[in-house]
Each structure stands twice: as structure tokens, then as C-alpha cells.
Design a protein around this motif. Structure first.
Motif, PDB file in Angstrom:
ATOM      1  N   GLU A  67       0.778  -1.269   0.021  1.00 43.54           N
ATOM      2  CA  GLU A  67      -0.029   0.038   0.130  1.00 43.54           C
ATOM      3  C   GLU A  67       0.845   1.244   0.239  1.00 43.54           C
ATOM      4  OE1 GLU A  67      -3.195  -0.046  -0.470  1.00 43.54           O
ATOM      5  OE2 GLU A  67      -3.117  -2.282  -0.391  1.00 43.54           O
ATOM      6  N   ASN A  69      -0.008   4.428   0.572  1.00 41.97           N
ATOM      7  CA  ASN A  69      -0.430   5.293   1.465  1.00 41.97           C
ATOM      8  C   ASN A  69       0.274   4.977   2.881  1.00 41.97           C
ATOM      9  OD1 ASN A  69      -1.964   6.796   0.078  1.00 41.97           O
ATOM     10  ND2 ASN A  69      -4.003   5.896   0.629  1.00 41.97           N
ATOM     11  N   GLU A  85     -10.988  -2.568   1.012  1.00 41.51           N
ATOM     12  CA  GLU A  85     -10.788  -2.299  -0.442  1.00 41.51           C
ATOM     13  C   GLU A  85     -10.538  -3.766  -1.095  1.00 41.51           C
ATOM     14  OE1 GLU A  85      -8.442   1.990  -0.647  1.00 41.51           O
ATOM     15  OE2 GLU A  85      -7.529   0.366  -1.547  1.00 41.51           O
ATOM     16  N   SER A 115     -16.828  -7.367  -5.528  1.00 38.28           N
ATOM     17  CA  SER A 115     -17.714  -6.599  -6.486  1.00 38.28           C
ATOM     18  C   SER A 115     -16.615  -6.088  -7.473  1.00 38.28           C
ATOM     19  CB  SER A 115     -18.449  -5.497  -5.898  1.00 38.28           C
ATOM     20  OG  SER A 115     -18.957  -4.601  -6.918  1.00 38.28           O
ATOM     21  N   PRO A 116     -15.946  -6.931  -8.358  1.00 42.30           N
ATOM     22  CA  PRO A 116     -14.924  -6.533  -9.136  1.00 42.30           C
ATOM     23  C   PRO A 116     -15.428  -5.340 -10.343  1.00 42.30           C
ATOM     24  CG  PRO A 116     -15.017  -8.997  -9.378  1.00 42.30           C
ATOM     25  CD  PRO A 116     -16.440  -8.283  -8.322  1.00 42.30           C
ATOM     26  N   GLU A 117     -16.710  -5.358 -10.303  1.00 36.85           N
ATOM     27  CA  GLU A 117     -17.215  -4.701 -11.670  1.00 36.85           C
ATOM     28  C   GLU A 117     -17.895  -3.118 -10.895  1.00 36.85           C
ATOM     29  OE1 GLU A 117     -19.023  -7.581 -11.442  1.00 36.85           O
ATOM     30  OE2 GLU A 117     -17.520  -8.492 -12.920  1.00 36.85           O
ATOM     31  N   TRP A 118     -17.815  -2.072 -11.617  1.00 34.58           N
ATOM     32  CA  TRP A 118     -18.048  -0.992 -11.217  1.00 34.58           C
ATOM     33  C   TRP A 118     -19.764  -0.835 -10.534  1.00 34.58           C
ATOM     34  CZ3 TRP A 118     -21.766   2.908 -10.404  1.00 34.58           C
ATOM     35  CH2 TRP A 118     -21.290   4.198  -9.939  1.00 34.58           C
ATOM     36  N   ASN A 119     -19.806  -0.629  -9.195  1.00 27.59           N
ATOM     37  CA  ASN A 119     -21.223  -0.727  -8.349  1.00 27.59           C
ATOM     38  C   ASN A 119     -21.203   0.282  -7.561  1.00 27.59           C
ATOM     39  OD1 ASN A 119     -22.414  -1.782  -6.058  1.00 27.59           O
ATOM     40  ND2 ASN A 119     -22.840  -3.453  -7.433  1.00 27.59           N
ATOM     41  N   ALA A 156     -20.584  -0.469  -4.134  1.00 27.62           N
ATOM     42  CA  ALA A 156     -18.983  -0.613  -3.764  1.00 27.62           C
ATOM     43  C   ALA A 156     -18.201   0.591  -3.571  1.00 27.62           C
ATOM     44  CB  ALA A 156     -18.417  -1.488  -5.150  1.00 27.62           C
ATOM     45  N   LYS A 157     -18.849   1.781  -4.352  1.00 30.54           N
ATOM     46  CA  LYS A 157     -18.270   3.111  -4.441  1.00 30.54           C
ATOM     47  C   LYS A 157     -18.501   3.621  -3.342  1.00 30.54           C
ATOM     48  CE  LYS A 157     -18.362   7.521  -6.377  1.00 30.54           C
ATOM     49  NZ  LYS A 157     -17.208   8.113  -5.911  1.00 30.54           N
ATOM     50  N   ASP A 172     -15.360   4.656  -0.546  1.00 32.64           N
ATOM     51  CA  ASP A 172     -15.420   5.987  -0.270  1.00 32.64           C
ATOM     52  C   ASP A 172     -15.460   6.165   1.303  1.00 32.64           C
ATOM     53  OD1 ASP A 172     -15.110   6.739  -2.776  1.00 32.64           O
ATOM     54  OD2 ASP A 172     -17.119   7.612  -3.229  1.00 32.64           O
TER      55      ASP A 172
HETATM   56  N1  LIG Z   1     -15.820  -1.339  -8.091  1.00 27.88           N
HETATM   57  C1  LIG Z   1     -16.041  -0.148  -7.702  1.00 27.88           C
HETATM   58  N2  LIG Z   1     -17.326   0.418  -7.885  1.00 27.88           N
HETATM   59  C2  LIG Z   1     -17.393   1.791  -8.031  1.00 27.88           C
HETATM   60  N3  LIG Z   1     -16.357   2.553  -7.462  1.00 27.88           N
HETATM   61  C3  LIG Z   1     -15.227   2.242  -7.197  1.00 27.88           C
HETATM   62  C4  LIG Z   1     -15.134   0.727  -7.369  1.00 27.88           C
HETATM   63  N4  LIG Z   1     -13.666   0.773  -7.160  1.00 27.88           N
HETATM   64  C5  LIG Z   1     -13.241   1.977  -6.974  1.00 27.88           C
HETATM   65  N5  LIG Z   1     -14.190   2.884  -6.894  1.00 27.88           N
HETATM   66  C6  LIG Z   1     -13.904   4.249  -6.832  1.00 27.88           C
HETATM   67  O1  LIG Z   1     -12.818   4.764  -6.706  1.00 27.88           O
HETATM   68  C7  LIG Z   1     -11.941   5.146  -5.656  1.00 27.88           C
HETATM   69  C8  LIG Z   1     -10.670   4.645  -5.668  1.00 27.88           C
HETATM   70  O2  LIG Z   1     -10.722   3.052  -5.414  1.00 27.88           O
HETATM   71  P1  LIG Z   1      -9.366   2.395  -5.242  1.00 27.88           P
HETATM   72  O3  LIG Z   1      -9.845   0.893  -4.955  1.00 27.88           O
HETATM   73  O4  LIG Z   1      -8.542   2.485  -6.511  1.00 27.88           O
HETATM   74  O5  LIG Z   1      -8.841   2.845  -3.896  1.00 27.88           O
HETATM   75  P2  LIG Z   1      -7.555   3.979  -3.786  1.00 27.88           P
HETATM   76  O6  LIG Z   1      -8.384   5.002  -3.052  1.00 27.88           O
HETATM   77  O7  LIG Z   1      -7.133   4.368  -5.056  1.00 27.88           O
HETATM   78  O8  LIG Z   1      -6.891   3.395  -2.837  1.00 27.88           O
HETATM   79  P3  LIG Z   1      -5.046   2.972  -3.016  1.00 27.88           P
HETATM   80  O9  LIG Z   1      -4.614   4.226  -3.538  1.00 27.88           O
HETATM   81  O10 LIG Z   1      -4.919   2.839  -1.641  1.00 27.88           O
HETATM   82  O11 LIG Z   1      -5.143   1.824  -3.885  1.00 27.88           O
HETATM   83  C9  LIG Z   1     -12.976   4.670  -4.351  1.00 27.88           C
HETATM   84  O12 LIG Z   1     -12.767   5.336  -3.390  1.00 27.88           O
HETATM   85  C10 LIG Z   1     -14.280   4.549  -5.195  1.00 27.88           C
HETATM   86  O13 LIG Z   1     -14.877   5.860  -5.389  1.00 27.88           O
END
Ligand SMILES: Nc1ncnc2c1ncn2[C@@H]1O[C@H](COP(=O)(O)OP(=O)(O)OP(=O)(O)O)[C@@H](O)[C@H]1O
Length: 125
Positions: free
Chosen positions: A30, A32, A78, A85-89, A92-93, A97
Motif C-alpha cells: 500500500e 499510503n 478495499e 464486486s470487481p465491476e463498477w457498482n 462498492a463506491k 469512499d
Molecule cells: N468497484 C467499484 N465500484 C465503484 N467505484 C469504485 C470501485 N472501485 C473503486 N471505486 C472508486 O474509486 C475510488 C478509488 O478506489 P481504489 O480501490 O482505487 O482505492 P484508492 O483510493 O485508489 O486506494 P489505494 O490508492 O490505496 O489503492 C474509490 O474510493 C471509489 O470511489
């Protein structure tokens, strides 16, 4: 999976080993967490150099631990979300968040604590 019917010291020690492996993975994977590692080192160095007191150390250690806990939970959430939920959902968002918001809250808290502890010390130099 293990049989949890009887207490086992070996199993408890193994649990600690798994937890430390998780911490190692967190720092390794990670980005971060690497920033948190740098910030932790900087804060500890500042605390030692500025000779902060016991109460200040308490606040600094609590705030630092809070950030690491939030980051660990956020990273786990995460990964779990990506698995489920690998697809956009939209759910999941929301989940990702809100989990990220926990890190943000912890980080803001740590910055406020750092300001309260270090600014008066720096002004007194
Ligand atoms: N499957 C998904 N469905 C909907 N939105 C998503 C999805 N995956 C990620 N997101 C959106 O993208 C943002 C970033 O997700 P991600 O998993 O890349 O985390 P990140 O904040 O980039 O974490 P890191 O930098 O630690 O990898 C989430 O906060 C969310 O808003």
C-alpha cells in the motif's frame, strides 16, 4: 481454518505471526502505508529532538496508531470489495469512499495533534 474448541498457545502465537505478516504486506503493497511510515518516523524524530513530555507522547502515539489502524482497515475493505464486486457498482463506491473517509478523519486528527504538540515547542526555540 482451525478447530477453535480448545485454547492453544501455538495457535495464539500463529495468530500474531499472521497479524505481523499482514502489517508487512500493508507496508509492502500500500503506497499510503509508506507515506504513513515516513510520517511516523518524522513525528518520532521530532518528538525525540524536541523532548516532548509524557502527555504529548501519549497523544502522538494514540494519533499515530489511529492512522495505522484506519489504513489497515481501509486496505482490507478495499481488497474485500474488489473480491466481492470487481465491476463498477454504486454500493462498492459507497463502501470504498466511506472506508477512505476513516483514514481521512484519522489523518486530520493526527495533524491537529501534531500542531498542538509541536507548534508550541517550535515557538519556544
Ligand atoms: N468497484 C467499484 N465500484 C465503484 N467505484 C469504485 C470501485 N472501485 C473503486 N471505486 C472508486 O474509486 C475510488 C478509488 O478506489 P481504489 O480501490 O482505487 O482505492 P484508492 O483510493 O485508489 O486506494 P489505494 O490508492 O490505496 O489503492 C474509490 O474510493 C471509489 O470511489
Amino acid at each position: 481454518m482451525q478447530n477453535h474448541s480448545s485454547f492453544s498457545l501455538k495457535a495464539r502465537i500463529q495468530s500474531f505471526a499472521f497479524a505481523f505478516a499482514g502489517l508487512f504486506q500493508l507496508v509492502r503493497k500500500e503506497h499510503n502505508a509508506r507515506i504513513h511510515l515516513l510520517a511516523t518516523a518524522a513525528v518520532l524524530a521530532a518528538g525525540l529532538l524536541l523532548h516532548i513530555g509524557r502527555a504529548d507522547w501519549l497523544a502522538v502515539v494514540m494519533a499515530t496508531g489511529l492512522v495505522w489502524c484506519a489504513e489497515a482497515f481501509n486496505s482490507a475493505i478495499e481488497k474485500l470489495t474488489d473480491q466481492v464486486s470487481p465491476e463498477w457498482n454504486v454500493q462498492a463506491k459507497y463502501i470504498k469512499d466511506v472506508a477512505a473517509a476513516a483514514v481521512l478523519i484519522a489523518a486530520i486528527t493526527a495533524v491537529v495533534v501534531a500542531c498542538l504538540v509541536f507548534i508550541p515547542r517550535l515557538q519556544a526555540l
